[in-house]
Design a protein around this motif. Structure first.
Motif, PDB file in Angstrom:
ATOM      1  N   VAL A 525      10.911  11.775  -6.459  1.00  0.00           N
ATOM      2  CA  VAL A 525      11.499  10.437  -6.396  1.00  0.00           C
ATOM      3  C   VAL A 525      12.007  10.001  -7.767  1.00  0.00           C
ATOM      4  N   ALA A 526      11.331  10.414  -8.830  1.00  0.00           N
ATOM      5  CA  ALA A 526      11.793  10.053 -10.174  1.00  0.00           C
ATOM      6  C   ALA A 526      13.171  10.631 -10.466  1.00  0.00           C
ATOM      7  N   SER A 527      13.471  11.815  -9.906  1.00  0.00           N
ATOM      8  CA  SER A 527      14.782  12.441 -10.124  1.00  0.00           C
ATOM      9  C   SER A 527      15.809  12.009  -9.091  1.00  0.00           C
ATOM     10  N   HIS A 528      15.385  11.812  -7.839  1.00  0.00           N
ATOM     11  CA  HIS A 528      16.292  11.410  -6.756  1.00  0.00           C
ATOM     12  C   HIS A 528      15.680  10.197  -6.061  1.00  0.00           C
ATOM     13  N   HIS A 529      16.199   9.009  -6.352  1.00  0.00           N
ATOM     14  CA  HIS A 529      15.607   7.770  -5.850  1.00  0.00           C
ATOM     15  C   HIS A 529      15.634   7.686  -4.326  1.00  0.00           C
ATOM     16  N   GLU A 530      16.654   8.281  -3.688  1.00  0.00           N
ATOM     17  CA  GLU A 530      16.758   8.170  -2.240  1.00  0.00           C
ATOM     18  C   GLU A 530      15.680   8.970  -1.521  1.00  0.00           C
ATOM     19  N   ALA A 531      15.025   9.901  -2.229  1.00  0.00           N
ATOM     20  CA  ALA A 531      13.964  10.695  -1.593  1.00  0.00           C
ATOM     21  C   ALA A 531      12.713   9.872  -1.331  1.00  0.00           C
ATOM     22  N   ALA A 532      12.626   8.652  -1.839  1.00  0.00           N
ATOM     23  CA  ALA A 532      11.414   7.847  -1.654  1.00  0.00           C
ATOM     24  C   ALA A 532      11.195   7.482  -0.193  1.00  0.00           C
ATOM     25  N   PHE A 533      12.289   7.293   0.567  1.00  0.00           N
ATOM     26  CA  PHE A 533      12.134   6.775   1.926  1.00  0.00           C
ATOM     27  C   PHE A 533      11.617   7.824   2.912  1.00  0.00           C
ATOM     28  N   PRO A 534      12.144   9.045   2.964  1.00  0.00           N
ATOM     29  CA  PRO A 534      11.526  10.021   3.884  1.00  0.00           C
ATOM     30  C   PRO A 534      10.095  10.366   3.505  1.00  0.00           C
ATOM     31  N   ILE A 535       9.776  10.455   2.214  1.00  0.00           N
ATOM     32  CA  ILE A 535       8.397  10.731   1.811  1.00  0.00           C
ATOM     33  C   ILE A 535       7.490   9.562   2.189  1.00  0.00           C
ATOM     34  N   ALA A 536       7.992   8.332   1.982  1.00  0.00           N
ATOM     35  CA  ALA A 536       7.168   7.149   2.258  1.00  0.00           C
ATOM     36  C   ALA A 536       6.910   6.977   3.746  1.00  0.00           C
ATOM     37  N   VAL A 537       7.897   7.279   4.600  1.00  0.00           N
ATOM     38  CA  VAL A 537       7.685   7.067   6.032  1.00  0.00           C
ATOM     39  C   VAL A 537       6.672   8.072   6.582  1.00  0.00           C
ATOM     40  N   VAL A 538       6.667   9.307   6.068  1.00  0.00           N
ATOM     41  CA  VAL A 538       5.648  10.274   6.489  1.00  0.00           C
ATOM     42  C   VAL A 538       4.274   9.850   5.975  1.00  0.00           C
ATOM     43  N   ALA A 539       4.219   9.391   4.704  1.00  0.00           N
ATOM     44  CA  ALA A 539       2.942   8.939   4.148  1.00  0.00           C
ATOM     45  C   ALA A 539       2.400   7.743   4.922  1.00  0.00           C
ATOM     46  N   SER A 540       3.301   6.840   5.347  1.00  0.00           N
ATOM     47  CA  SER A 540       2.849   5.682   6.126  1.00  0.00           C
ATOM     48  C   SER A 540       2.290   6.109   7.473  1.00  0.00           C
ATOM     49  N   GLY A 541       2.946   7.110   8.112  1.00  0.00           N
ATOM     50  CA  GLY A 541       2.419   7.590   9.384  1.00  0.00           C
ATOM     51  C   GLY A 541       1.065   8.255   9.239  1.00  0.00           C
ATOM     52  N   VAL A 542       0.893   9.073   8.193  1.00  0.00           N
ATOM     53  CA  VAL A 542      -0.402   9.712   7.941  1.00  0.00           C
ATOM     54  C   VAL A 542      -1.457   8.661   7.632  1.00  0.00           C
ATOM     55  N   TRP A 543      -1.071   7.644   6.855  1.00  0.00           N
ATOM     56  CA  TRP A 543      -1.989   6.551   6.491  1.00  0.00           C
ATOM     57  C   TRP A 543      -2.464   5.820   7.745  1.00  0.00           C
ATOM     58  N   ASP A 544      -1.529   5.630   8.696  1.00  0.00           N
ATOM     59  CA  ASP A 544      -1.876   4.890   9.904  1.00  0.00           C
ATOM     60  C   ASP A 544      -2.892   5.650  10.750  1.00  0.00           C
ATOM     61  N   LEU A 545      -2.731   6.971  10.867  1.00  0.00           N
ATOM     62  CA  LEU A 545      -3.650   7.766  11.688  1.00  0.00           C
ATOM     63  C   LEU A 545      -4.907   8.182  10.936  1.00  0.00           C
ATOM     64  N   HIS A 546      -4.817   8.324   9.622  1.00  0.00           N
ATOM     65  CA  HIS A 546      -5.949   8.777   8.809  1.00  0.00           C
ATOM     66  C   HIS A 546      -6.091   7.821   7.613  1.00  0.00           C
ATOM     67  N   PRO A 547      -6.753   6.675   7.804  1.00  0.00           N
ATOM     68  CA  PRO A 547      -6.855   5.676   6.732  1.00  0.00           C
ATOM     69  C   PRO A 547      -7.489   6.213   5.454  1.00  0.00           C
TER      70      PRO A 547
END
Length: 730
Positions: A525-547
């Motif tokens: 994300v530090a090199s490519h700012h647009e990469a934050a959104f696909p990484i974040a949406v997967v992390a949010s899904g994992v967070w939701d199922l595995h707090p």
């Protein structure tokens, strides 16, 4: 006296006439018109004079006289009439006799004024003048031409002469006044032209110096390349000579000593050349920085008015320092390198230029602060004047002012107790998780080692594959991660593995997965700012199922970027500088501490990932509140504004967070959000500027432009790279 009263009446009539209402135009001189041409022109008859002469010719004169010799039988009464007619003015109204009454009236004196024309005659004259001006022929003039009477000569009376003199004196005064105004305008234009010409000359000189610098840099780069090729060629030659020396063992010792001496001299010469080139590059860099600093001293746009004396003195001093550095470079002969003395002169000029820029910025800041204080005082005075009329409003405003002053006394230097407690709980939980699988790290069993490697690959490889390719690809990656975290079997390297094969396998996978998510924000994300959104949406899904994984993500994020808490770790007693820099998030190794730009880039990537996580939700999970929603973004932003700003760090993180999450916060909180943005612009941003040095103004200017643009448009656009609904259908 009657003559005096008539004089003022005449002047008043002249003022009300068309000539008296003429206005002076300041652009006559520019258009090439001579405004004094009409004053110097000889007197001439008006185009309407024929109408008046014809009217006068139709009326019988009571008394006329000729300039010829009078007859011998003229009576004394006739000689008096001649005097009267000769001394009367040439005005048509004066030549027109008064109507005769049936009763005899005494003859008028030559000094008495003639009777005024009647209103019908005045209207008839005005109609005639209008017809003449419109260009249409009058009924009287369109008739057959009548025989022209012989010309007569009339002499002006003393009264008319006096009036004409007054008019001429008035015209002379206006002509002199116009000349003075014209000369003053010419002098002002000459001064403006001279000021603009001098400024443009200085700017052209700076541009020529900049072009010379670029040419020297290109020449130096070409020379370095040629020198590198030469060194490579010399290296190959040295290898050949070394082989030849090994083959020829019968060489004399003296020859070897001479060869070694020659090599030492060549090495010294190369070192001298390398030092000289380094000094030349340093000198070019100094000149480039001096020119850039000098651009900051120049006014943003040329104005017609001359600059203020203070700013003009800064500009003059900056040009002198630029000329001093240019003189040092010009004194360096072609093919030679600058000496140490030249470098000392250039360094002093650079230090003086930096001090000059700081002094100018400080003075500008003081002037701005003074204006701001004056405006605040003016507002306060108006407010007090209004509050005197309303006692109830005065009490409320006084209470608000007291609260505002108490709030402006100072900001915190450490986070709130509840935030610190939450931060410590997350760190303790992460440490306990790491201790739980410590035996898996220290095991000597080959099977356990292979299981550890396979589990680490199963956790890290899917996260590394996250990209914006398609929504179906992201879903496959999410399913792989969910399979590993659920303890189900999966294929890896042709073998079936599962986290449940080891008692602490799930803890190990959760820890490594959270660590990998944060590392992706730190690097990808530090090199490519647009990469934050696909990484974040997967992390949010994992967070939701595995707090538990979400808590570990926060713990790793807080450890690598304490500003995401937000938290400024204090330096404790006995802590070394390197260890404290690691606590602040810097990378410290044997080569030293990483550069500030690299540090800010990593912090920016992690903050952008955190801002994307709090506003995204995995679209395939059950609907409900997000695992770490926008309320945490509001909390982070509010607590960040309660802390004293840090140079270069606070501005960078605020800009990155608002650019990614500002649109979502605006839609969620609306009016309260804009109040917060206005608070940042008016109160918190001056604190950031106060702690920021000259070389760190890049992030500050980006934040300032973002705040001004958002407040001006009353809108924050969606961030670039945000995932749309069509993305998940691919």
């Amino acid at each position: 006296m009657p003559a005096e009263s008539s004089r003022w009446d005449t002047l008043e009539a002249l003022k009300k006439s068309a000539k008296g209402k003429l206005k002076y135009n300041t652009h006559w001189g520019q258009d090439g018109e001579d405004i004094l041409s009409e004053c110097d022109a000889p007197p001439s008859l008006s185009p309407l004079s024929g109408v008046f002469l014809k009217r006068l010719s139709n009326r019988p004169l009571q008394k006329t006289c000729s300039l010829g010799s009078p007859s011998r039988d003229s009576s004394p009464g006739q000689s008096e009439d001649v005097l009267v007619s000769s001394s009367a003015p040439t005005s048509p109204r004066l030549l027109a006799p008064a109507p005769q009454s049936p009763l005899a009236s005494p003859p008028q004196s030559p000094l008495t004024s003639p009777p005024s024309p009647s209103s019908s005659e005045v209207k008839e004259e005005e109609n005639t003048q209008d017809q003449e001006i419109a260009g249409g022929p009058s009924p009287e003039l369109s008739s057959a031409p009548s025989p022209t009477p012989p010309p007569t000569i009339s002499l002006l009376s003393p009264r008319a002469t006096q009036m004409a003199g007054c008019i001429r004196v008035c015209e002379e005064k206006h002509r002199a006044k116009a000349k003075v105004v014209l000369s003053a305008r010419q002098e002002l234009q000459e001064r403006l032209v001279e000021t603009v010409a001098s400024r443009e000359s200085e700017q052209m000189k700076r541009f020529e110096e900049y072009m010379e610098l670029k040419q020297r840099q290109e020449y130096q780069s070409m020379r370095d390349m040629m020198e590198k090729e030469t060194q490579e060629s010399m290296g190959r030659q040295e290898k050949l000579k070394e082989e030849q020396r090994h083959r020829m063992k019968i060489l004399n010792l003296r020859l070897r000593e001479l060869e070694q001496q020659r090599l030492r001299e060549a090495e010294l010469e190369r070192q001298r050349q390398a030092e000289g080139r380094e000094r030349l590059r340093t000198l070019n860099a100094v000149q480039e920085e001096v020119l850039q600093l000098n651009q900051q001293l120049q006014p943003s746009a040329p104005s017609q008015a001359s600059p203020t004396p203070d700013l003009a003195s800064y500009t003059t001093r900056g040009n002198q320092l630029c000329s001093q550095v240019s003189e040092v470079i010009r004194t360096t002969a072609e093919g030679q390198f600058p000496s140490i003395e030249d470098m000392a002169v250039a360094d002093r000029a650079l230090q003086d230029m930096r001090a000059l820029v700081r002094a100018m910025q400080l003075e500008a800041a003081q002037a701005q602060e003074k204006r701001r204080k004056d405006e605040e005082e003016e507002k306060e005075r108006r407010k007090q004047a209004e509050l005197q009329a309303q006692l109830e409003e005065q009490k409320k405003s006084a209470a608000l002012s007291a609260k505002e002053k108490a709030r402006k006394k100072g900001l915190q230097i450490k986070a709130e107790e509840s935030t610190l407690k939450w931060y410590q709980e997350l760190q303790d939980s992460a440490n306990q998780c790491a201790l739980s699988f410590e035996d898996l790290n220290n095991t000597k069993d080959q099977q356990s080692k292979r299981l550890k490697m396979e589990l680490q690959k199963a956790a890290s490889i899917p996260v590394s594959q996250i990209s914006r390719t398609s929504g179906s690809k992201l879903r496959e990656i999410f399913d792989k991660i969910d399979t590993v975290l659920s303890g189900r079997s999966m294929q890896s390297g042709g073998k079936s593995i599962s986290a449940s094969q080891h008692p602490h396998g799930l803890a190990f996978v959760s820890y490594k997965l959270a660590e990998k998510f944060v590392k992706q924000g730190e690097e990808e994300v530090a090199s490519h700012h647009e990469a934050a959104f696909p990484i974040a949406v997967v992390a949010s899904g994992v967070w939701d199922l595995h707090p538990k994984v979400g808590d570990l993500i926060l713990a790793h994020l807080h450890k690598k970027c304490p500003y995401s808490v937000p938290y400024y770790p204090p330096m404790k007693d006995g802590t070394s500088v390197e260890e404290y820099q690691r606590i602040l998030g810097y990378r410290v190794d044997d080569s030293g501490v990483e550069a500030q730009d690299s540090f800010l880039k990593r912090m920016s990537g992690m903050i952008r990932l955190y801002a994307a996580i709090i506003q995204l939700r995995w679209p395939y999970n059950k609907q409900g509140p997000a695992p770490h929603g926008l309320n945490n973004g509001w909390r982070w932003l509010a607590q960040m504004l309660n802390l004293e700003p840090l140079a270069d760090v606070t501005a960078t993180l605020l800009f990155d967070f608002l650019e990614v999450c500002g649109h979502a916060l605006m839609k969620q909180y609306q009016g309260q959000f804009w109040k917060l943005i206005f608070l940042i612009k008016e109160e918190y941003f001056p604190r950031i500027e106060a702690v920021t040095s000259t070389g760190q103004m890049g992030s500050v200017m980006r934040l300032k432009q973002f705040l001004e643009s958002s407040l001006r448009r009353k809108d924050i656009p969606p961030p670039k790279g945000q995932l749309s609904s069509s993305f998940w259908r691919t």
